[in-house]
Design a protein around this motif. Structure first.
Motif, PDB file in Angstrom:
ATOM      1  N   ILE A  75       0.871  -1.171   0.000  1.00 29.27           N
ATOM      2  CA  ILE A  75       0.000   0.000   0.000  1.00 29.27           C
ATOM      3  C   ILE A  75       0.910   1.223   0.000  1.00 29.27           C
ATOM      4  CG2 ILE A  75      -1.796   1.246   1.236  1.00 29.27           C
ATOM      5  CD1 ILE A  75      -2.336  -1.446   2.718  1.00 29.27           C
ATOM      6  N   GLU A  76       0.659   2.150  -0.907  1.00 30.86           N
ATOM      7  CA  GLU A  76       1.445   3.374  -0.976  1.00 30.86           C
ATOM      8  C   GLU A  76       0.520   4.569  -0.976  1.00 30.86           C
ATOM      9  OE1 GLU A  76       4.253   3.412  -4.151  1.00 30.86           O
ATOM     10  OE2 GLU A  76       5.240   1.589  -3.481  1.00 30.86           O
ATOM     11  N   GLY A  77       1.001   5.662  -0.427  1.00 34.04           N
ATOM     12  CA  GLY A  77       0.197   6.878  -0.398  1.00 34.04           C
ATOM     13  C   GLY A  77       1.019   8.049   0.105  1.00 34.04           C
ATOM     14  N   TYR A  88       4.187   7.343   2.219  1.00 35.61           N
ATOM     15  CA  TYR A  88       4.365   6.096   2.971  1.00 35.61           C
ATOM     16  C   TYR A  88       4.273   4.894   2.047  1.00 35.61           C
ATOM     17  CZ  TYR A  88      -0.749   5.665   2.895  1.00 35.61           C
ATOM     18  OH  TYR A  88      -2.063   5.555   2.500  1.00 35.61           O
ATOM     19  N   ARG A  89       4.843   3.802   2.537  1.00 42.89           N
ATOM     20  CA  ARG A  89       4.805   2.515   1.835  1.00 42.89           C
ATOM     21  C   ARG A  89       4.652   1.444   2.910  1.00 42.89           C
ATOM     22  NH1 ARG A  89       6.801   0.036  -2.933  1.00 42.89           N
ATOM     23  NH2 ARG A  89       7.565  -2.063  -2.527  1.00 42.89           N
ATOM     24  N   ILE A  90       3.639   0.611   2.748  1.00 47.25           N
ATOM     25  CA  ILE A  90       3.374  -0.453   3.715  1.00 47.25           C
ATOM     26  C   ILE A  90       3.351  -1.779   2.968  1.00 47.25           C
ATOM     27  CG2 ILE A  90       1.720  -1.373   5.382  1.00 47.25           C
ATOM     28  CD1 ILE A  90       0.725   1.513   5.748  1.00 47.25           C
ATOM     29  N   GLU A  91       4.129  -2.724   3.465  1.00 48.36           N
ATOM     30  CA  GLU A  91       4.155  -4.078   2.895  1.00 48.36           C
ATOM     31  C   GLU A  91       3.561  -5.031   3.925  1.00 48.36           C
ATOM     32  OE1 GLU A  91       8.232  -4.838   2.037  1.00 48.36           O
ATOM     33  OE2 GLU A  91       8.409  -3.097   0.718  1.00 48.36           O
ATOM     34  N   ILE A  92       2.612  -5.844   3.480  1.00 51.64           N
ATOM     35  CA  ILE A  92       1.947  -6.798   4.374  1.00 51.64           C
ATOM     36  C   ILE A  92       2.174  -8.198   3.826  1.00 51.64           C
ATOM     37  CG2 ILE A  92      -0.230  -7.480   5.433  1.00 51.64           C
ATOM     38  CD1 ILE A  92      -1.212  -4.602   4.865  1.00 51.64           C
ATOM     39  N   VAL A  93       2.722  -9.066   4.670  1.00 53.26           N
ATOM     40  CA  VAL A  93       3.025 -10.436   4.274  1.00 53.26           C
ATOM     41  C   VAL A  93       2.473 -11.375   5.344  1.00 53.26           C
ATOM     42  CG1 VAL A  93       4.883 -12.074   3.761  1.00 53.26           C
ATOM     43  CG2 VAL A  93       5.136  -9.669   3.154  1.00 53.26           C
ATOM     44  N   ARG A  94       1.856 -12.455   4.907  1.00 51.17           N
ATOM     45  CA  ARG A  94       1.346 -13.448   5.854  1.00 51.17           C
ATOM     46  C   ARG A  94       2.530 -14.121   6.546  1.00 51.17           C
ATOM     47  NH1 ARG A  94      -2.997 -16.290   7.169  1.00 51.17           N
ATOM     48  NH2 ARG A  94      -4.503 -15.825   5.577  1.00 51.17           N
ATOM     49  N   ALA A  95       2.473 -14.190   7.862  1.00 53.88           N
ATOM     50  CA  ALA A  95       3.528 -14.845   8.639  1.00 53.88           C
ATOM     51  C   ALA A  95       3.283 -16.348   8.667  1.00 53.88           C
ATOM     52  CB  ALA A  95       3.569 -14.275  10.054  1.00 53.88           C
ATOM     53  N   ASP A  96       4.162 -17.075   9.310  1.00 52.76           N
ATOM     54  CA  ASP A  96       4.066 -18.536   9.342  1.00 52.76           C
ATOM     55  C   ASP A  96       2.854 -19.029  10.131  1.00 52.76           C
ATOM     56  OD1 ASP A  96       6.348 -18.655   7.864  1.00 52.76           O
ATOM     57  OD2 ASP A  96       7.669 -18.868   9.593  1.00 52.76           O
ATOM     58  N   GLN A  97       2.428 -18.295  11.133  1.00 54.74           N
ATOM     59  CA  GLN A  97       1.303 -18.731  11.951  1.00 54.74           C
ATOM     60  C   GLN A  97      -0.014 -18.260  11.356  1.00 54.74           C
ATOM     61  OE1 GLN A  97       2.045 -17.340  15.882  1.00 54.74           O
ATOM     62  NE2 GLN A  97       3.865 -18.574  16.157  1.00 54.74           N
ATOM     63  N   ILE A  98      -1.071 -18.958  11.709  1.00 55.66           N
ATOM     64  CA  ILE A  98      -2.408 -18.635  11.197  1.00 55.66           C
ATOM     65  C   ILE A  98      -2.840 -17.255  11.678  1.00 55.66           C
ATOM     66  CG2 ILE A  98      -4.513 -19.191  12.463  1.00 55.66           C
ATOM     67  CD1 ILE A  98      -4.839 -21.591  10.853  1.00 55.66           C
ATOM     68  N   ASP A  99      -3.430 -16.474  10.817  1.00 56.44           N
ATOM     69  CA  ASP A  99      -3.992 -15.157  11.112  1.00 56.44           C
ATOM     70  C   ASP A  99      -2.964 -14.144  11.599  1.00 56.44           C
ATOM     71  OD1 ASP A  99      -6.476 -16.202  10.456  1.00 56.44           O
ATOM     72  OD2 ASP A  99      -6.923 -16.739  12.530  1.00 56.44           O
ATOM     73  N   LEU A 100      -1.689 -14.379  11.363  1.00 52.86           N
ATOM     74  CA  LEU A 100      -0.645 -13.453  11.785  1.00 52.86           C
ATOM     75  C   LEU A 100      -0.004 -12.853  10.536  1.00 52.86           C
ATOM     76  CD1 LEU A 100       0.562 -12.514  14.470  1.00 52.86           C
ATOM     77  CD2 LEU A 100       2.340 -14.228  14.181  1.00 52.86           C
ATOM     78  N   TYR A 101       0.161 -11.532  10.534  1.00 53.18           N
ATOM     79  CA  TYR A 101       0.692 -10.826   9.375  1.00 53.18           C
ATOM     80  C   TYR A 101       1.876  -9.959   9.788  1.00 53.18           C
ATOM     81  CZ  TYR A 101      -3.631 -12.268   7.189  1.00 53.18           C
ATOM     82  OH  TYR A 101      -4.660 -13.017   6.695  1.00 53.18           O
ATOM     83  N   ARG A 102       2.915 -10.004   8.989  1.00 58.09           N
ATOM     84  CA  ARG A 102       4.096  -9.154   9.205  1.00 58.09           C
ATOM     85  C   ARG A 102       3.881  -7.874   8.398  1.00 58.09           C
ATOM     86  NH1 ARG A 102       8.705 -10.648  11.122  1.00 58.09           N
ATOM     87  NH2 ARG A 102       8.281 -12.838  10.706  1.00 58.09           N
TER      88      ARG A 102
END
Length: 134
Positions: A75-77, A88-102
């Motif tokens: 996401i950029e804005g 700003y720049r936001i990067e969202i990546v799914r982490a190894d655990q369920i429902d957890l995001y980095r």
């Protein structure tokens, strides 16, 4: 101070020149320190704005549905009209655990030919995930 002819006391020209030179060197040093202080204060204010805006950008992620935002990956804005030089720049990546995001967020700004940034990385948990489904 030296004693002149006819019993009068006074300063010689050399003594006056030396004292003027010492005073001038001291004035130059004080001016340089004042200028450096102003530069550091201005830079500190810009970084303080950057960290506050970084917190604002992360709050946008926290207030949204993280699962839907994670589909976007990036996401950029910007922060116009309040802070036109900052983005700003936001990067969202799914982490190894369920429902957890980095989430990695950056705020960038440009001053003259230099580009500055502040960054933060955190984890978000999706409370609306399958483990909380009713």
């Amino acid at each position: 101070m030296t004693r002149l002819k006819h019993g009068r006391q006074g300063f010689t020209l050399v003594e006056i020149l030396v004292s003027s030179l010492i005073l001038a060197v001291g004035a130059v040093i004080v001016c340089h320190l004042a200028n450096q202080c102003l530069i550091n204060t201005t830079e500190g204010i810009r970084y303080a704005h950057g960290y506050r805006l970084l917190d604002e950008a992360l709050n946008k992620v926290a207030s949204g549905k993280i699962r839907e935002l994670a589909d976007l990956k990036t996401i950029e804005g910007d922060f116009e009209p309040r802070y036109p030089n900052y983005r700003y720049r936001i990067e969202i990546v799914r982490a190894d655990q369920i429902d957890l995001y980095r989430v990695r967020a950056s705020v960038l700004w440009k001053e003259g030919s230099n580009e500055y940034n502040v960054q933060a990385e955190t984890l978000f948990y999706d409370l609306g995930g399958p483990s909380y489904a009713r």
